[in-house]
Design an enzyme around this catalytic site. Sequence first.
Site, short mmCIF file in Angstrom:
data_model
loop_
_atom_site.label_atom_id
_atom_site.label_comp_id
_atom_site.label_asym_id
_atom_site.label_seq_id
_atom_site.Cartn_x
_atom_site.Cartn_y
_atom_site.Cartn_z
N HIS A 193 -21.07 61.46 -32.58
CA HIS A 193 -20.97 60.96 -33.95
C HIS A 193 -22.31 60.45 -34.48
O HIS A 193 -22.58 60.52 -35.67
CB HIS A 193 -19.85 59.92 -34.06
N GLU A 440 -7.44 69.75 -33.42
CA GLU A 440 -8.62 69.35 -32.63
C GLU A 440 -8.38 69.45 -31.13
O GLU A 440 -9.28 69.22 -30.34
CB GLU A 440 -8.98 67.89 -32.95
N ASP A 464 -14.16 68.39 -31.87
CA ASP A 464 -13.26 67.97 -30.80
C ASP A 464 -12.59 69.16 -30.13
O ASP A 464 -12.32 69.13 -28.93
CB ASP A 464 -12.20 67.01 -31.36
N CYS A 517 -13.68 71.79 -40.65
CA CYS A 517 -14.50 70.66 -41.09
C CYS A 517 -15.40 70.14 -39.97
O CYS A 517 -16.08 69.14 -40.13
CB CYS A 517 -13.63 69.53 -41.65
#
Length: 585
Positions: A193, A440, A464, A517
Site C-alpha cells: 500500500h 480479490e 490481492d 481496480c
Amino acid sequence: MALQLFGVPVSRGVAVGRAVLLSSARLDVAHYFIEPGQEEAEVDRLRAARSAVRAELQTLQDELPADAPAELAAFIDVHKMLLDDPHIARETASWIRRRRYNAEWALSAQLDVIARSFDEMDDAYLRERKADVEQVVERLLRALRGTQGLPGAAQDGDELVLVAHDIAPADMMQFKQGVFHGFVTDVGGRTSHTAIVARSLDIPAVVGAREASRLIRHDDWVIVDGDNGLLIVDPSPAILDDYRVRKQESELSRQRLQRLRNTPARSLDGQTIELLANIELPEDCASALRAGAAGVGLFRTEYLFMKRGRDLPGEQEQFDAYRGVVQAMGGRPVTIRTIDIGADKPLDDEVDYRDGEFTHLNPALGLRAIRYSLSDPAMFRVQLRALLRAAAFGPLRILVPMLAHSREVHQTFAQLEMARAELRAAGIEPGQAEIGAMIEVPGAVLMLPLFLRYFDFVSIGTNDLVQYTLAIDRADESVADLYDPLHPAVLQLLAQTIAQCHAAQSWKGRAVHVSVCGEMAGDPQLTRLLLGLGLRSFSMHPAQLLSVKHEILRADCARLEPLARAVLAEYEPEEQARALAALGA
Ligand code: PEP
Ligand code: MG
C-alpha cells in the site's frame, strides 16, 4: 565510485536529488519548508524549545529526592550538556538556514546524522550514549509541539529524495503536498500500500531496496530510476547529466500525453472504454478530473480512518466526505469501497482502538476488509448510513472488499437493510446505490455464480488476487520477484471473472458490470491483454490514465481477443512471452 542499489520499481520516471533520511520512528513529526526570510524566526523557535527543555531538566534535578542515586543527577547533567552540544544546537540550526526545514524536521534530520556516527563507534559505552541524544531530541520535539512555524512552498534549491526503512501508507499521505521528488524504502513490494500511495503521488519511487537507508547518507546525491528500480548514490557528473536529460525527456513525453485529456477513450474498432480513477482522499478528485477520468472506480475510504487514534470519523464526517466526492465528480459515477483496514494498512501504528487485533501472525490472512467491518457491525453501519445518505446526491456505488463466503454476502446485505431502516427511522430517505463485490480471493472467483446473483457490479482487485493466488505477501520484498500478475493462474482467474460477468446476460437478463481496480489496470503494458480478455472498464491512479488511454487509442479489441486467448493457453514463461509479443504487449 558511485554506489548502485536495486529495488522494486513502483512509480515511473526519474528523480535526481539530495537524500533526506527519515527514521520511521520520527515520521510523525511535521515536515514542511518554512517561508524564505523566516529562517531566523525558526531558529528562535528551536532556541526557545532548548530553553524550555533546559528549565525542565533543571526542575527535574532540583526535585530529585535526597536519597536518589547519584547517577540520576549525572544523567540529567549529560542531557543538559547535550542540549548545548554544537552537534545538536548549531547543526540543527544549519539545516534550518541551509534547507529551510522546519525545526522539527531539522532536528530529526540531525538526529539521524548523529545516530549514524554513534553506530559506527567501537566503544560500546559511547555507542550507548545514542539513547541519551534520542531522549534529548524527543524532549525538544515535545517542546516544539504547539509552537507552530510558518509553512512555505517547496524550496527552490536542490530537489529532495526521501529515504526510509519503511513508510506506513498513512505517513506517506502527509507527503501529498509535494515536498519530495522521489521515494526510496528498504522494504515493500510492487503493490504494497505504501507503493500504491507513492504511485498516486506520481513521483519516481523504488521500494524493497533492502539496505538503502543504511548505505545512503543525509544529503548524498541520489538518482531514483523509477522505471528500472535502480538507485545510484553519488553518481559521477557524467551519469548525473545523462539522467537529467532522461528526466527532461520523460517530462516532455508526459506533457505530450496531456493532449489526450479530452480525447474519448475509444479503440480503433470503435469500442468505448471506461477509464476511472482510484482515489485515497476526497481532494484527489481534482487530479481525477484533470486526467479526464469518467468517474471514480475506487475510493479507498480507510485513509479517512487512519492516524485518528480512538477518534474515528462519525456518520456526519463520513457523509460530508462521500457527498463531497459525489458532488466534485459532477454526475460521473463514484464507487466508494467500505473500509479495508488490516494487513499492511493498520488504523494507527500507536493506538489500535480495538486493542491488539492486528498482532495476528499473518494479518493479510486475518481480520481485514469486510471481515473487519462485519466483526463490528455498529461501526460498519455508521459507514453504510453515511454512504446511503451521500447516494442521494449523485450516482454512488458501494463496493465491498475481500468477500469469500456466502455468509459474508448475506450479512453485508442484512447490514445494508438495517442501515436503510435506521435512516428511515430518523426521517432520512436513503439514496439509491448499486452494491458491488470486489473479487480479490481465488475462492471468490470460483464462487462467482453466487456473487453475480446478488451484486449489481464486480470489481477485480488484482493486487490481492495475485497475492492470494500465488501465496505471496504483496508487501514482502524478499518474495517480490515471485509476485507475478502474468502468472497463468492469475490470468485464468481474471479471464473467467470477466467472461462470467458478461455471460450473466443469458441468465440474469443483463451483463454484470466488471472492472479491474488493481494496479494491473494502470499498467500500459497490460492494457492490450486486458482488452483482449474482454475488459472494458479500468480504474487506476489518475497519473496513469493518459498512458493507458494512449494504448487504447491504438488497439483493435476484436483483433486482440484471439491473441489474448492464445496467451491464456501458454503455461511456460518463454511460450507465454511469445504469445504476449504477438499481442503487442
Ligand atoms: C486490490 O487488491 O487490487 C485493490 C484494488 O485493493 P487494495 O490495493 O486497496 O488492497
Ligand atoms: Mg485489495
